[in-house]
Enzyme design. Structure first.
Site: not given
Length: 658
Positions: A397, A464
């Site tokens: 990322e 998540h």
């Protein structure tokens, strides 16, 4: 040092010598000014000039270089004006950052130089993005980026090398191994014999050379750069050198054994090269004197203006104006033709139409190409736009967000899909310290949108399910968008992509396939900073965003006797607080509902703002309803009780009874 084996013209010899002498003389002057208190800090590159000068001289002027704080030779070889450099180091208004940052924390597009930030690592990924833009534009150019040996321990280094290798990006990774990262020696930084060994695991061509031999550096880089233009690929060069002064002057060199200092001082790149040129009758004593006098006169001319330069004057208006690049919103109205689609389809359709409008828009993310992303937002995009524009990425990322910044620097637009908003933490530094601060520091915007699938209610657990907008609403320089309906999602996404500033675009996963409405089929835009009224009433003001808006609608539908103003914020920065004020002045009561946990959240700021500006209109305390101060649990019954929805109705009724 062996200089005789390298065949170059006398003119080039003298050019390289002059190019090394200039930063050395500037540094010596800066050390005097430091002792006089005229500059606050200095990171000396004395003894390392051959690397900066050699690399810069070997590259074309239109090739980007991303230096660090010991690479003054990059700036002087590219003829960056000395008066502007001196103003930068003194924090003057005329400096590149207008006094907002120090040292070499700036860039100059006019000279194709992109400066560092103190966190070091992200600039390696930025170089990847710049090189990717060159490759997509079919420009045969090299991008050079510098790091110290200490910086090679950072995760960004490994992410950037891996990304460059996977995408065959023409990036020259220049690692200056100068012995110490502040006081930590190389044997405490890495176990491998040479930094060049680090490239092997990534399939990168790597070299380790004497960084104090100007001709070795110049010839090697020139040869490799020529090859990289013809056959784009990354190359790693370790330049063996030494830092003969402290990390910065205040730190000193007491931790360095005297024997090592003496050894490396004897390898001084400037003195050795000068002696060679004199012995070979390439440089006469008279010519040496003339060169030094010319540089000295240039220094005197520019340093004499120190006191006359204007200090940076503080103006709140000017400071705020420079946080973002000016953007004039273009309103493209909604068309008459509509179709009933889901939230997920609105995002996909809006993104596809933006790809058609902006041929310089690149989408990057994990599994977004043939697979279409885990939520299938980009399904079919590869067939339509090709793999150059729809780019699967490794799991890195930080490097991808940095690469998005590099694309922006090189004239492209970038969209990054976080697989889940939770994973933005792995790229947090690049977002809050690079994207968010660049325009304020030196006027370089970040034309980057980061899509953030977020939120709970689907039993996905602590990693998540976060709705982490407060991480970013706290950071000046970022815009934060959080739609609740398909029609807004599509229009706001178009606006986000048009905006040349960094935007965090939150998309609640629980809304993707549970809500649908009539959405205009054609391309349109929706303005930032303008909340919408979902319902209108006199009893109370309800403020929310994202999934919270739907919780509020459900609760109000179950309590039909409550007449409420229900406000959907839509964007959190810019925040339409005026609409909230207007409503509160009418109703006298305010309840703020959010999915995020309470402490340090957007609801806290809204509550404070309303208290400061509408206190006289309030008939009851402001109420905030949010999720519990714990990580998000996995089991459905635990998550249901964790979420603020379970407590909203009770809080609403209590506030109305006050």
């Amino acid at each position: 040092m062996n200089y005789s084996k390298y065949q170059i013209s006398k003119e080039m010899h003298l050019q390289l010598y002059t190019a090394m002498l200039k930063p050395r003389m500037i540094e010596e002057k800066m050390l005097v000014l430091l002792r006089q208190g005229k500059i606050s800090k200095w990171f000396s590159g004395i003894g390392q000039e051959a690397i900066s000068v050699g690399v810069t001289s070997a590259l074309k002027d239109n090739e980007y270089i991303l230096p660090m704080h010991r690479n003054l030779g990059v700036f002087t070889t590219r003829n960056v004006p000395l008066d502007k450099l001196f103003a930068q180091w003194q924090g003057k208004q005329y400096g590149f950052t207008k006094g907002r940052d120090r040292s070499f924390h700036f860039g100059s597009q006019a000279h194709n130089i992109i400066g560092m930030i103190s966190h070091l690592g992200p600039q390696l990924g930025v170089a990847d993005g710049i090189a990717l833009a060159h490759k997509l534009k079919n420009k045969k150019l090299v991008t050079a980026v510098f790091s110290g040996e200490g910086g090679t321990s950072e995760g960004d280094f490994h992410e950037a090398l891996n990304l460059a290798a996977v995408w065959d990006l023409p990036v020259l990774f220049c690692v200056e191994n100068n012995g110490y990262a502040i006081s930590t020696p190389t044997n405490e930084q890495f176990k491998c014999k040479s930094i060049a060994d680090k490239g092997i695991g990534y399939g990168i061509e790597s070299y380790s050379i004497n960084g104090n031999n100007i001709l070795k550096v110049y010839k090697k880089v020139k040869k490799l750069a020529k090859s990289m233009r013809k056959n784009p690929r990354p190359i790693l060069i370790e330049f063996r050198t030494f830092r003969v002064r402290g990390h910065e002057e205040a730190s000193g060199t007491k931790y360095v054994p005297k024997k090592i200092l003496k050894k490396w001082k004897a390898k001084d790149p400037l003195e050795n090269y000068e002696n060679y040129l004199i012995n070979k009758n390439i440089l006469s004593k008279e010519n040496k004197r003339l060169i030094k006098n010319k540089i000295d006169n240039e220094l005197k001319l520019n340093t004499s203006s120190f006191n006359a330069m204007e200090d940076s004057e503080y103006s709140i208006k000017k400071e705020l104006a420079d946080v973002f690049k000016k953007h004039y919103y273009q309103d493209i109205p909604q068309g008459a033709i509509v179709k009933n689609i889901r939230f997920v389809d609105a995002i996909s359709e809006g993104l596809k139409q933006s790809m058609e409008i902006h041929d310089n828009l690149i989408i990057m993310g994990q599994d977004i190409a043939e697979y279409g992303g885990v939520f299938k937002i980009t399904e079919g995009f590869v067939e339509k736009f090709g793999k150059n524009r729809i780019r699967n990425t490794p799991i890195c990322e930080s490097a991808i967000i940095s690469a998005a910044m590099g694309l922006s620097i090189n004239g492209m637009k970038a969209m990054v899909e976080m697989q889940f908003a939770d994973f933005a933490s792995s790229g947090f530094n690049s977002i809050v310290n690079y994207l968010a601060k660049s325009h304020y520091r030196w006027g370089q915007n970040a034309d980057v949108v980061i899509r953030m699938p977020c939120g709970g209610g689907i039993s996905a657990g602590p990693f998540h399910s976060q709705t982490n907008e407060a991480w970013f609403t706290k950071t000046p320089g970022l815009k934060v968008v959080y739609p609740a309906f398909p029609i807004d999602a599509k229009g706001l996404l178009a606006t986000a992509i048009n905006d040349p500033n960094p935007v965090l675009f939150f998309e609640h996963k629980a809304l993707y396939r549970t809500i649908n409405e009539n959405v205009p089929a054609d391309y349109y835009t929706t303005p930032f900073g303008k909340a919408s009224f979902i319902e209108s009433g006199e009893d109370i003001t309800v403020v929310s965003y994202g999934l919270g808006v739907h919780w509020a609608i459900e609760t109000l539908n179950n309590n039909s006797d409550i007449n409420a103003d229900l406000i959907d914020l839509r964007t959190l920065h810019p925040l339409d607080i005026e609409t909230v004020y207007t409503s509160v002045k009418k109703t006298g009561r305010l309840i703020i509902l959010q999915e995020d946990s309470l402490f340090g959240s957007i609801s806290s700021d809204i509550s404070a703002l309303v208290t400061e500006n509408c206190f006289d209109y309030l008939d009851a305390p402001i109420k905030r309803v949010a999720s519990v101060e714990t990580p998000i649990p996995f089991a459905a019954h635990l998550e249901e009780n964790y979420l603020g929805k379970s407590r909203f109705e009770t809080a609403l009724l209590e506030l109305l009874r006050y």
